[in-house]
Design a protein around this motif. Sequence first.
Motif, PDB file in Angstrom:
ATOM      1  N   TRP A  60      44.985  25.501 -58.492  1.00  0.00           N
ATOM      2  CA  TRP A  60      45.579  25.020 -57.242  1.00  0.00           C
ATOM      3  C   TRP A  60      45.092  25.926 -56.130  1.00  0.00           C
ATOM      4  O   TRP A  60      45.412  27.115 -56.102  1.00  0.00           O
ATOM      5  CB  TRP A  60      47.092  25.060 -57.329  1.00  0.00           C
ATOM      6  CG  TRP A  60      47.708  24.149 -58.353  1.00  0.00           C
ATOM      7  CD1 TRP A  60      47.116  23.643 -59.484  1.00  0.00           C
ATOM      8  CD2 TRP A  60      49.041  23.649 -58.348  1.00  0.00           C
ATOM      9  NE1 TRP A  60      48.007  22.866 -60.180  1.00  0.00           N
ATOM     10  CE2 TRP A  60      49.199  22.851 -59.501  1.00  0.00           C
ATOM     11  CE3 TRP A  60      50.114  23.809 -57.491  1.00  0.00           C
ATOM     12  CZ2 TRP A  60      50.393  22.213 -59.799  1.00  0.00           C
ATOM     13  CZ3 TRP A  60      51.304  23.172 -57.803  1.00  0.00           C
ATOM     14  CH2 TRP A  60      51.428  22.375 -58.943  1.00  0.00           C
ATOM     15  N   ILE A  61      44.337  25.385 -55.201  1.00  0.00           N
ATOM     16  CA  ILE A  61      43.751  26.182 -54.116  1.00  0.00           C
ATOM     17  C   ILE A  61      43.991  25.449 -52.801  1.00  0.00           C
ATOM     18  O   ILE A  61      43.509  24.330 -52.619  1.00  0.00           O
ATOM     19  CB  ILE A  61      42.230  26.391 -54.330  1.00  0.00           C
ATOM     20  CG1 ILE A  61      41.963  27.043 -55.692  1.00  0.00           C
ATOM     21  CG2 ILE A  61      41.646  27.220 -53.193  1.00  0.00           C
ATOM     22  CD1 ILE A  61      40.502  27.061 -56.104  1.00  0.00           C
ATOM     23  N   GLY A  62      44.734  26.083 -51.909  1.00  0.00           N
ATOM     24  CA  GLY A  62      44.969  25.476 -50.601  1.00  0.00           C
ATOM     25  C   GLY A  62      46.405  25.633 -50.146  1.00  0.00           C
ATOM     26  O   GLY A  62      47.181  26.371 -50.740  1.00  0.00           O
ATOM     27  N   VAL A 105      37.556  20.390 -51.335  1.00  0.00           N
ATOM     28  CA  VAL A 105      38.776  21.171 -51.207  1.00  0.00           C
ATOM     29  C   VAL A 105      39.985  20.352 -51.656  1.00  0.00           C
ATOM     30  O   VAL A 105      40.877  20.857 -52.341  1.00  0.00           O
ATOM     31  CB  VAL A 105      38.949  21.684 -49.752  1.00  0.00           C
ATOM     32  CG1 VAL A 105      40.276  22.375 -49.574  1.00  0.00           C
ATOM     33  CG2 VAL A 105      37.809  22.625 -49.393  1.00  0.00           C
ATOM     34  N   ALA A 106      40.006  19.084 -51.343  1.00  0.00           N
ATOM     35  CA  ALA A 106      41.139  18.219 -51.696  1.00  0.00           C
ATOM     36  C   ALA A 106      41.355  18.124 -53.210  1.00  0.00           C
ATOM     37  O   ALA A 106      42.474  17.916 -53.663  1.00  0.00           O
ATOM     38  CB  ALA A 106      40.944  16.831 -51.107  1.00  0.00           C
ATOM     39  N   PRO A 110      47.079  21.992 -53.698  1.00  0.00           N
ATOM     40  CA  PRO A 110      48.346  21.959 -54.434  1.00  0.00           C
ATOM     41  C   PRO A 110      49.086  20.629 -54.304  1.00  0.00           C
ATOM     42  O   PRO A 110      49.660  20.138 -55.279  1.00  0.00           O
ATOM     43  CB  PRO A 110      49.142  23.110 -53.823  1.00  0.00           C
ATOM     44  CG  PRO A 110      48.093  24.076 -53.392  1.00  0.00           C
ATOM     45  CD  PRO A 110      46.965  23.204 -52.892  1.00  0.00           C
ATOM     46  N   GLU A 111      49.031  20.049 -53.144  1.00  0.00           N
ATOM     47  CA  GLU A 111      49.702  18.762 -52.916  1.00  0.00           C
ATOM     48  C   GLU A 111      49.150  17.692 -53.866  1.00  0.00           C
ATOM     49  O   GLU A 111      49.897  16.925 -54.465  1.00  0.00           O
ATOM     50  CB  GLU A 111      49.486  18.345 -51.464  1.00  0.00           C
ATOM     51  CG  GLU A 111      50.117  17.048 -51.075  1.00  0.00           C
ATOM     52  CD  GLU A 111      49.962  16.791 -49.582  1.00  0.00           C
ATOM     53  OE1 GLU A 111      50.789  16.072 -49.049  1.00  0.00           O
ATOM     54  OE2 GLU A 111      49.001  17.321 -48.966  1.00  0.00           O
ATOM     55  N   ASN A 112      47.838  17.667 -54.044  1.00  0.00           N
ATOM     56  CA  ASN A 112      47.202  16.692 -54.936  1.00  0.00           C
ATOM     57  C   ASN A 112      47.340  17.087 -56.402  1.00  0.00           C
ATOM     58  O   ASN A 112      47.502  16.233 -57.268  1.00  0.00           O
ATOM     59  CB  ASN A 112      45.727  16.522 -54.579  1.00  0.00           C
ATOM     60  CG  ASN A 112      45.547  16.010 -53.174  1.00  0.00           C
ATOM     61  OD1 ASN A 112      46.425  15.349 -52.625  1.00  0.00           O
ATOM     62  ND2 ASN A 112      44.415  16.334 -52.572  1.00  0.00           N
ATOM     63  N   ARG A 113      47.246  18.364 -56.689  1.00  0.00           N
ATOM     64  CA  ARG A 113      47.353  18.848 -58.068  1.00  0.00           C
ATOM     65  C   ARG A 113      48.751  18.581 -58.620  1.00  0.00           C
ATOM     66  O   ARG A 113      48.921  18.229 -59.777  1.00  0.00           O
ATOM     67  CB  ARG A 113      47.059  20.353 -58.173  1.00  0.00           C
ATOM     68  CG  ARG A 113      45.703  20.797 -57.683  1.00  0.00           C
ATOM     69  CD  ARG A 113      44.470  20.239 -58.403  1.00  0.00           C
ATOM     70  NE  ARG A 113      44.690  19.961 -59.783  1.00  0.00           N
ATOM     71  CZ  ARG A 113      44.436  18.762 -60.342  1.00  0.00           C
ATOM     72  NH1 ARG A 113      43.960  17.766 -59.650  1.00  0.00           N
ATOM     73  NH2 ARG A 113      44.657  18.577 -61.607  1.00  0.00           N
TER      74      ARG A 113
END
Length: 131
Positions: A60-62, A105-106, A110-113
């Motif tokens: 999770w990156i972002g 990046v998406a 974290p929101e997508n993961r």
Amino acid sequence: TSCSTRRTLETAEFDSGTTAEAAAVLEEFARRLFPMVFEGQAPLRHWAGLRPGSADGIPWIGPWPETPGLYLNVGHYRYGLTMAPAAARLLVESLMGRASSFGHVADYAPENRRSATQGRAFSVGTAAPES
């Protein structure tokens, strides 16, 4: 003199305790590999570090959507050291609002993961005897 020799792995929630068995296995390996380092000396310490990994193996990156200004770079499991340069670059590009020059990046946001793992966030590995 500091010497790191080998690791062991066990899935064990958030327990970073060590065992005498793991210490003995690692010390024996180290003494065979580096006899001159241990000549007349016992190891100074034995420790275990937690290695959290995401449920699906993708870090999770972002930005964390629920806390403005909080950015994550977590879930690398045992690949944190080898993934660090790329993960740091993705995080910086996310912070700067730029498209990544080598990844999306998406894909790591974290929101997508969080939605991709359906609420299963992380598992943890810790140093312990291998079977």
